[in-house]
Design a protein around this motif. Structure first.
Motif, mmCIF file in Angstrom:
data_model
loop_
_atom_site.group_PDB
_atom_site.id
_atom_site.type_symbol
_atom_site.label_atom_id
_atom_site.label_comp_id
_atom_site.label_asym_id
_atom_site.label_seq_id
_atom_site.Cartn_x
_atom_site.Cartn_y
_atom_site.Cartn_z
ATOM 1 N N ASN A 147 -8.442 -12.421 121.783
ATOM 2 C CA ASN A 147 -8.988 -12.921 123.028
ATOM 3 C C ASN A 147 -10.388 -12.380 123.256
ATOM 4 O O ASN A 147 -10.823 -11.395 122.647
ATOM 5 N N THR A 156 -5.137 -10.666 129.164
ATOM 6 C CA THR A 156 -5.361 -11.877 129.967
ATOM 7 C C THR A 156 -4.449 -11.969 131.181
ATOM 8 O O THR A 156 -4.706 -12.771 132.085
ATOM 9 N N GLN A 182 -11.022 -13.301 138.225
ATOM 10 C CA GLN A 182 -11.444 -14.460 137.438
ATOM 11 C C GLN A 182 -11.509 -14.025 135.974
ATOM 12 O O GLN A 182 -12.521 -13.513 135.493
ATOM 13 N N ASN A 226 -11.574 -15.602 133.200
ATOM 14 C CA ASN A 226 -12.295 -16.385 132.207
ATOM 15 C C ASN A 226 -13.714 -15.874 131.971
ATOM 16 O O ASN A 226 -14.447 -16.396 131.159
#
Length: 790
Positions: free
Chosen positions: A24, A76, A96, A98
Motif C-alpha cells: 500500500n 489502511t 482521509q 487516500n
C-alpha cells in the motif's frame, strides 16, 4: 508513569517492526499535542495507530519537547489514539486515508481529574528526616505534582518562611545562606527571582542547617538552606516575566528563563527598573557642660536606576560529571538629595543659630559576578562526591557629593564642601570538598577554601575657600584593605536510624593588611585559629527528635568598621572605622527538640553564646560633636530560649510563629571606663497565610523587637506589620500581587546614649512601601514575582 513510558516504547518499536515492503501507499501523519488549559506543548505524549477490527496497535510514536510528532505507515484501516498520563485520551477516527500526507493539526488534551486523583493516592508523600546536624525535607509527589515553584516548596519546610515578596527567613531571621547542590550559585542570589525558575519536581530534597559544622565558613550566619536538584530531571523550558509598580517609586521588569536538555541546563535572567527610597532622620546632641543643644531634622530622597543580566549553564559531561559556568553583570546609577535643618539652642530656650545643609550625590556602580564549578559523583556510593568551585566578584563605585551650608539665623557661616569617592572591590573564593561514606554508617568529609578580598577606597574632601577648591588633608586619604583567609577542614560522622555523632575541626589562617596610603600608615595582622564543632542527635521516634550542637565562630571586622574616613553628612554626628579592630570569637551551644505533629511542627531551643573581644560603637562627645568609633570591649555571655512553629489549621489557613528571648551579661573596660551591665531583649513575629476562594492568597505578618540596653545607652523598641495579597490565574501561570511593607508606618529605628556630660539620640524611618506586580510563567513552573530588591 512507568506504564505509560513502557506503552510508548512498545508502540514505538511496534511501528519500527511493521512491514517495510507493504504494497500500500506509504502515509506520513503529523501533528502537535498541547494542553487544553494553558496551551503548553506536551512532551512524551503517546500517539498510537490502532486497527479498527481487532483494536490492536499497529505502530506509534511519542511527541518531542515541542509537542510535535510524525508517523509513517502503510496501514489502511485504523484510527489514532493520543494519550498522556493524567489527561483524557483523544480518539481520532475520521481520517482521509487516500492521502500520502495527513496533518492532524493541534490536538488538545484536557486533565482527567479522576485519573489524576488515583495517581496522587498512590503518590509518595513529602516527609521530614532528622539528621545529625540538619533536617532534611524530602520532596514527594504530593507537592511536586502541583506545579509549585521552589519558593513554595521552601514554604512547606518546618522553620522556613517565605513571604509573598520572596524573602526567605529561617527561624525568624533573614540572614540565611542559600546553596544549590551544596554550593553557592547565582541562582540563589537575593537580587532577583532566579529561584522561581526551579520547579518543585526538579527538587529531590531540601536541607536545613541551623548550627553549621566545621565544613562551612566559621564566620557567622543565621543558618544554611541547601536545595538539592534531581540530576536526571529534564523539564524543557521554564521561566517567568514580571512587571512591578509601586509607591514610593518602585518600577521594575524581570525575565527569567531555564532550559533543561539532555546535556545542558541553560539559565538566564534580565532585570531593570527604577526605585526611590525616602528617609526621615532626626538627631539630638545635648551638651550638658556648655548647656547647648543641636537638633537636626533631615529629609532625603534616594533614586536608583538599575539593569542586570545573568547567563549560565550546567553542562552534564556524563551522568557523573557536571560543569557549571555562569556570569552576572549589573549597572546602577544613583542620585540623592538630602536636606538637613539644624537648630542650635542655648539653655534650652534661646535659639542662637539656624542653618540648612544640603547634600547632592551622584554615583555609578558597575558589578560583575562569575563562577566556575565542577562536581563529580562516584559509582561506588550515591553520596560520594568531589566538588570544586571558583567564584569571583567585582564592584566599583564612582561617587561625587556636594554639601552646601546656608545660614538663616545666627553666626553659622555659609560654606561649600565636596567629596569624591573612587571605590573598587574584588572578591575571589576557591573551594574544594570531598565526601566519602564507608562502612554503611560512617562518613568522612574533607576540603579546603581560599578567600581573597581586595578593596581600595580613594576618598577626598575639598572645601571652597577664597573662590578655590582646597583639599582637606585631615579628611582625605587612600585606604587599602587586603584580606586572605585559607581554610582546611575535616569531619567524621557516625549515624544510624536512632543516634548519631559528628565531630569536625576547621583551621583558618587569616592575613590582613590595611594601609592609609597618603599618610603611609600600615597595619598588618596574621592569625590562625582552630574551629571545632560537635553535633549529636537522638531520634526518640519518627515524630520527636533531639539535637545538640557546639561550634566555634569568628566575626572578622569588615571594611566599614576598619576604614577611618569620617562621614561628613552631619558634621555634628560623625561615624568612622578603626583599623586596629580585632575579630570577635564566639562559642555557640544549642539544644533543640523537634516535634512533628499531624498538622504542626514545633521547635524548642536553648542556647548559650559566649563572645570575646566584642565589637561595640563607642561615642566620644566634645563641643557638641559626637564621634562614633568601633572598639573591642570585653565579653558578652548570652543565654536564650527560642520557639518557632508552623501550624496548618486547615488547607486554607497556616500560622507561623517565632519567639526569641535572651539574657546577656556584658563585662568590659575601655579607656579607664567600666562597661559592666546586664539586660535582656526579646523579639517575636507572627505570620498568618490564608488560601481564599477564587485562587486568592492573603498573608499578614507582625514583628516586634523589644528595647534593650547598649554599652552607653539603649535601643528603642520596634514594631511593624506587613501585608500581601496574591491572585493566581490559569493554575498559577499568571499571578497578580499586592504587597504593603510597614502597613501602619510604625517601623522606627532609634538609639540613645545617655552619659553624665551629654545625651545623643538618632532616629530614622523609611515609611510605608506599596508595590503591585504582575507575572506570567513559561513552561511547566509557576509564575514568580521579580522583587527587584537592592
Amino acid at each position: 508513569m512507568k506504564f505509560y513510558f513502557i506503552t510508548a516504547i512498545f508502540v514505538f518499536f511496534l511501528g519500527m517492526l511493521s512491514p517495510i515492503c507493504a504494497q500500500n501507499t506509504l502515509k506520513k501523519i503529523t501533528g502537535k499535542v498541547m494542553e487544553a488549559t494553558n496551551k503548553q506543548p506536551i512532551e512524551y505524549a503517546t500517539i498510537a495507530l490502532i486497527q479498527n477490527t481487532t483494536s490492536t496497535p499497529i505502530t506509534g510514536t511519542i511527541s518531542d519537547s515541542n509537542g510535535h510528532f510524525a508517523i509513517e505507515t502503510n496501514a489502511t484501516d485504523f484510527y489514532i489514539e493520543v494519550s498522556f498520563m493524567g489527561y483524557a485520551s483523544q480518539l481520532i477516527k475520521e481520517l482521509q486515508l487516500n492521502k500520502t500526507k495527513i496533518d492532524l493539526g493541534v490536538i488538545t488534551l484536557s486533565e482527567d481529574l479522576n485519573a489524576l486523583g488515583e495517581v496522587l493516592i498512590r503518590a509518595e508523600k513529602s516527609q521530614t528526616e532528622f539528621k545529625l546536624d540538619k533536617r532534611v525535607f524530602i520532596v514527594g509527589s504530593d507537592i511536586s505534582s502541583t506545579g509549585a515553584s521552589s519558593l513554595e516548596v521552601l514554604n512547606s519546610v518546618p522553620s522556613v518562611n517565605v513571604s509573598i515578596e520572596g524573602e526567605i527567613s529561617l527561624r525568624g531571621s533573614q540572614g540565611v545562606q542559600i546553596l544549590i547542590n551544596g554550593k553557592p550559585s547565582v541562582l540563589a542570589s537575593a537580587d532577583g527571582n532566579a529561584l522561581g525558575t526551579i520547579t518543585a519536581d526538579m527538587i529531590e530534597r531540601i536541607e536545613v542547617i541551623t548550627n553549621p559544622s566545621a565544613k562551612y565558613n566559621a564566620s557567622g550566619t543565621a543558618g544554611i538552606i541547601n536545595i538539592v536538584i534531581k540530576s536526571s530531571e529534564k523539564r524543557g523550558l521554564n521561566g517567568s516575566a514580571s512587571l512591578n509598580a509601586g509607591v514610593p517609586n518602585s518600577n521594575s521588569f524581570g525575565l527569567s528563563l531555564n532550559k533543561r536538555t539532555e546535556k545542558f541546563n541553560l539559565f538566564t535572567q534580565l532585570g531593570f527598573g527604577k526605585r526611590t527610597f525616602k528617609t526621615k532622620r532626626k538627631s539630638i546632641n545635648k551638651d550638658f557642660v556648655n548647656d547647648s543643644t543641636i537638633t537636626n531634622n533631615e529629609r532625603s530622597t534616594f533614586n536608583e536606576k538599575f539593569g542586570s543580566v545573568l547567563l549560565g549553564t550546567d553542562f552534564h559531561i556524563n551522568e557523573r560529571n557536571v560543569l557549571t559556568l555562569s556570569g552576572t553583570y549589573a549597572f546602577e546609577i544613583e542620585d540623592q538629595l538630602a536636606k538637613s535643618y539644624f537648630d542650635k539652642v542655648y539653655d534650652e530656650t534661646t535659639l542662637t543659630d539656624s542653618w540648612l545643609r544640603q547634600d547632592n550625590t551622584e554615583a555609578t556602580n558597575p558589578k560583575i559576578r562569575y563562577e566556575l564549578q565542577y562536581k563529580k559523583d562516584f559509582k561506588r556510593h550515591e553520596d560520594q562526591d568531589l566538588l570544586f568551585s571558583a567564584l569571583g566578584n567585582s564592584f566599583a563605585k564612582d561617587q561625587k557629593s556636594i554639601y552646601t551650608n546656608t545660614s538663616s539665623f545666627g553666626d553659622e557661616p555659609n560654606s561649600l564642601q565636596e567629596t569624591r569617592t573612587d571605590y573598587k572591590l574584588e572578591d575571589f573564593t576557591f573551594k574544594l570538598d570531598y565526601t566519602h561514606p564507608f562502612l554503611e554508617k560512617y562518613t568522612l568529609e574533607t576540603g579546603s577554601q581560599y578567600d581573597i578580598n581586595n578593596v581600595s577606597n580613594d576618598f577626598e574632601v575639598r572645601d571652597f575657600i577664597n573662590d578655590a577648591w582646597i583639599s582637606n588633608p585631615d579628611l582625605t586619604n587612600v585606604f587599602n584593605f587586603d584580606q586572605k583567609v585559607f581554610a582546611l577542614y575535616s569531619t567524621m560522622a557516625y549515624e544510624d536510624a536512632i543516634w548519631g555523632l559528628k565531630l569536625g575541626l576547621r583551621l583558618e589562617n587569616t592575613n590582613l593588611t590595611t594601609e592609609l596610603k597618603t599618610t603611609n600608615e600600615l597595619n598588618e595582622k596574621s592569625y590562625a585559629n582552630f574551629f571545632p564543632s560537635v553535633h549529636t542527635s537522638y531520634n526518640i521516634n519518627e515524630n520527636f527528635s533531639l539535637q545538640l550542637g557546639y561550634s566555634k565562630r569568628i566575626n572578622r571586622p569588615g571594611l566599614r568598621q576598619l576604614n577611618p574616613f569620617n562621614n561628613i553628612r552631619n558634621n555634628y554626628s560623625i561615624s568612622r572605622g578603626n583599623p586596629d579592630l580585632q575579630p570577635e570569637y564566639t562559642d555557640s551551644y544549642e539544644l533543640t527538640s523537634i516535634h512533628k505533629l499531624e498538622k504542626a511542627s514545633l521547635n524548642f531551643s536553648l542556647y548559650n553564646r559566649y563572645t570575646t573581644d566584642v565589637v561595640e560603637n563607642i561615642i566620644n562627645f566634645e563641643n557638641s560633636v559626637s564621634t562614633s568609633q568601633p572598639e573591642n570591649i570585653g565579653t558578652n555571655n548570652t543565654v536564650g530560649f527560642e520557639f518557632n512553629s508552623k501550624y496548618t489549621f486547615a488547607k486554607w489557613f497556616t500560622l507561623t510563629s517565632d519567639f526569641n528571648i535572651n539574657y546577656f551579661n556584658r563585662k568590659g573596660e575601655f579607656d579607664t571606663q567600666t562597661f559592666d551591665f546586664k539586660g535582656n531583649r526579646w523579639t517575636t513575629s507572627l505570620t498568618s497565610k490564608f488560601k481564599l476562594p477564587q485562587e486568592f492568597d492573603l498573608e499578614l505578618s507582625g514583628n516586634y523587637n523589644s528595647k534593650f540596653a547598649s554599652v552607653q545607652g539603649e535601643i528603642s523598641e520596634n514594631f511593624f506589620a506587613d501585608m500581601g495579597l496574591r491572585k493566581k490565574i490559569l493554575k498559577g501561570k499568571f499571578i497578580m500581587s499586592l504587597s504593603v511593607r510597614d502597613v501602619f508606618a510604625t517601623r522606627v529605628d532609634e538609639q540613645m546614649v545617655s552619659q553624665p556630660t551629654y545625651y545623643t539620640s538618632n532616629r530614622s524611618q523609611r515609611g510605608r512601601f506599596v508595590v503591585f506586580g504582575v507575572s506570567y510563567a513559561f513552561g511547566k513552573g509557576e509564575a514568580m514575582e521579580f522583587s527587584g530588591q537592592r
